[in-house]
Design an enzyme around this catalytic site. Structure first.
Site, PDB file in Angstrom:
ATOM      1  N   ASP A  98       0.825  -1.202   0.000  1.00 26.66           N
ATOM      2  CA  ASP A  98       0.000   0.000   0.000  1.00 26.66           C
ATOM      3  C   ASP A  98       0.865   1.260   0.000  1.00 26.66           C
ATOM      4  O   ASP A  98       1.891   1.320   0.670  1.00 26.66           O
ATOM      5  CB  ASP A  98      -0.877  -0.047   1.265  1.00 26.66           C
ATOM      6  CG  ASP A  98      -1.908   1.062   1.329  1.00 26.66           C
ATOM      7  OD1 ASP A  98      -2.376   1.497   0.268  1.00 26.66           O
ATOM      8  OD2 ASP A  98      -2.254   1.465   2.459  1.00 26.66           O
ATOM      9  N   GLU A 172      -0.263   9.718   6.367  1.00 24.72           N
ATOM     10  CA  GLU A 172      -0.002   8.282   6.410  1.00 24.72           C
ATOM     11  C   GLU A 172       1.465   8.045   6.101  1.00 24.72           C
ATOM     12  O   GLU A 172       1.977   8.511   5.088  1.00 24.72           O
ATOM     13  CB  GLU A 172      -0.876   7.513   5.409  1.00 24.72           C
ATOM     14  CG  GLU A 172      -0.619   5.996   5.483  1.00 24.72           C
ATOM     15  CD  GLU A 172      -1.663   5.183   4.741  1.00 24.72           C
ATOM     16  OE1 GLU A 172      -2.285   4.325   5.360  1.00 24.72           O
ATOM     17  OE2 GLU A 172      -1.849   5.421   3.535  1.00 24.72           O
ATOM     18  N   GLY A 216      -6.792   8.908   8.240  1.00 27.17           N
ATOM     19  CA  GLY A 216      -6.779   9.210   9.662  1.00 27.17           C
ATOM     20  C   GLY A 216      -8.164   9.430  10.231  1.00 27.17           C
ATOM     21  O   GLY A 216      -9.172   9.003   9.675  1.00 27.17           O
ATOM     22  N   HIS A 252      -9.700   5.245  -1.014  1.00 27.73           N
ATOM     23  CA  HIS A 252      -8.712   5.437   0.037  1.00 27.73           C
ATOM     24  C   HIS A 252      -9.303   6.287   1.155  1.00 27.73           C
ATOM     25  O   HIS A 252     -10.241   7.045   0.941  1.00 27.73           O
ATOM     26  CB  HIS A 252      -7.470   6.138  -0.508  1.00 27.73           C
ATOM     27  CG  HIS A 252      -6.583   5.230  -1.295  1.00 27.73           C
ATOM     28  ND1 HIS A 252      -5.243   5.469  -1.480  1.00 27.73           N
ATOM     29  CD2 HIS A 252      -6.839   4.066  -1.928  1.00 27.73           C
ATOM     30  CE1 HIS A 252      -4.717   4.495  -2.204  1.00 27.73           C
ATOM     31  NE2 HIS A 252      -5.671   3.641  -2.498  1.00 27.73           N
ATOM     32  N   GLY A 253      -8.725   6.157   2.358  1.00 26.40           N
ATOM     33  CA  GLY A 253      -9.224   6.932   3.481  1.00 26.40           C
ATOM     34  C   GLY A 253     -10.651   6.561   3.812  1.00 26.40           C
ATOM     35  O   GLY A 253     -11.473   7.417   4.148  1.00 26.40           O
ATOM     36  N   ASN A 274      -9.803   0.760   1.216  1.00 25.89           N
ATOM     37  CA  ASN A 274      -8.788   0.621   2.252  1.00 25.89           C
ATOM     38  C   ASN A 274      -9.365   0.952   3.621  1.00 25.89           C
ATOM     39  O   ASN A 274     -10.091   1.941   3.773  1.00 25.89           O
ATOM     40  CB  ASN A 274      -7.614   1.562   1.974  1.00 25.89           C
ATOM     41  CG  ASN A 274      -6.835   1.170   0.742  1.00 25.89           C
ATOM     42  OD1 ASN A 274      -7.212   0.261   0.004  1.00 25.89           O
ATOM     43  ND2 ASN A 274      -5.727   1.844   0.514  1.00 25.89           N
TER      44      ASN A 274
END
Length: 344
Positions: A98, A172, A216, A252-253, A274
């Site tokens: 990743d 990240e 996050g 993502h996120g 993800n």
């Protein structure tokens, strides 16, 4: 119990095709240890969902030993562990690396691809099924030039390349991006991607188009997701190519997103989401609870000896794994992958 274990390149392609056709997406969970690999497998099995286990550069370094930090060794170690223990679970998982930023290519993904190319030349299967190139911190032109090179290597390694077109906010593995208008990929970005990488004829790739995604933990309202952007790009690029939903999309996120946002993203072509922040918390929370509840047992208070059964890592480890597995089941249900296994 049908033991499917780790996907072959052909099986991974079939998994993606099934997700496209069935309008669902696979949870892609980040792991950092043998325990979190086990928890992920347990969660997929409980959800009756195939899935993706992935490792970040930081996770790989940690797995190699926090004083050693060999990201290639850590990646291979987690993959070897997963390949062995996955045989005991009635689901199929793909292995993925990743978020590889430009500065980490030569010390991480390129060595792994080189190793996998040699494996394929020797008639073996590649260790991983896909790798991500994160070019979000460089200009799009440079991003796509590097992606072209990596796609060619990926074909030789029988792996699939994942790219990011746009910027994911938050932090990240030391990469930080502000939350602003740059978090939204444009139609022009999508067209440029297809012009550089093709539509599958040069090799299959997954695309993380950004629509306000942030890594996050953020309070409600801080992040403005616009999943409709995915539909706009799919439609515009699809009209040029004469192909419906040309991109295999990655979300993502995904931690902290609402069920409605996740559902809309999947409707618009997302086949992989993800999840890391939420599963980290789900892993840690039961451990904190155990230690607070068994304070006198896990600590030798006032000269006492404690309780070995309370501080045995297996005691709280099982709770951690169960907590993470439960959160993964929730993700599979939101992404509609629950009940979808190749062995079913």
């Amino acid at each position: 119990m049908q033991q499917m274990a780790i996907a072959t390149p052909e099986v991974y392609a079939e998994m993606i095709d099934r997700a496209r056709a069935g309008k669902f997406a696979y949870p892609a969970v980040n792991v950092t240890s043998s325990q979190s690999v086990t928890a992920a497998l347990q969660g997929f099995a409980e959800a009756e969902s195939d899935g993706i286990i992935q490792v970040s550069v930081g996770g790989a370094e940690y797995a190699a030993g926090s004083t050693v930090k060999d990201r290639v060794a850590g990646s291979l170690a987690l993959a070897a562990y997963a390949a062995e223990v996955a045989k005991g679970y009635p689901i199929t998982v793909a292995l993925h690396t990743d978020h590889c930023a430009k500065q980490n290519l030569d010390s991480w993904v390129r060595p792994l691809l080189a190793l996998e190319i040699e494996q394929v030349k020797a008639g073996k299967l590649p260790t991983f099924q896909s790798h991500m190139w994160d070019g979000s911190s460089v200009p799009l032109d440079e991003n796509l030039v590097i992606a072209e090179e990596l796609l060619e290597l990926s074909v030789a390694a029988r792996t699939i390349l994942e790219i990011e077109v746009g910027v994911v906010g938050g932090e990240e593995d030391g990469h930080t991006a502000e939350i602003n208008d740059k978090l939204y990929t444009t139609v022009e970005d999508g067209l440029a991607t297809v012009k550089a990488l093709g539509a599958g004829e040069k090799g299959r790739y997954l695309t993380a188009l950004t629509f306000g995604n942030v890594h996050g933990v953020y309070k409600p309202g801080a992040v403005k997701l616009r999943p409709s952007i995915l539909a706009d790009i799919q439609k515009a690029v699809g009209e040029v190519l004469g192909k419906e939903n040309p991109f295999d999309l990655v979300f993502h996120g995904g931690s902290g997103s609402t069920e409605a946002e996740i559902s809309e993203a999947v409707d618009n072509g997302v086949i992989k989401m993800n999840i890391d922040t939420d599963t980290q918390y789900a892993f840690s929370r039961p451990v904190a609870d155990h230690f607070f509840r068994n304070y006198d047992g896990v600590l030798k208070v006032d000269g006492e000896v404690g309780n070995k059964k309370a501080y045995d890592p297996r005691a709280w480890g099982k709770l951690a794994e169960a907590g993470m597995a439960k959160r993964l089941v929730e993700a599979a249900q939101q992404l509609r992958s629950a009940g979808h296994t190749l062995g079913a």
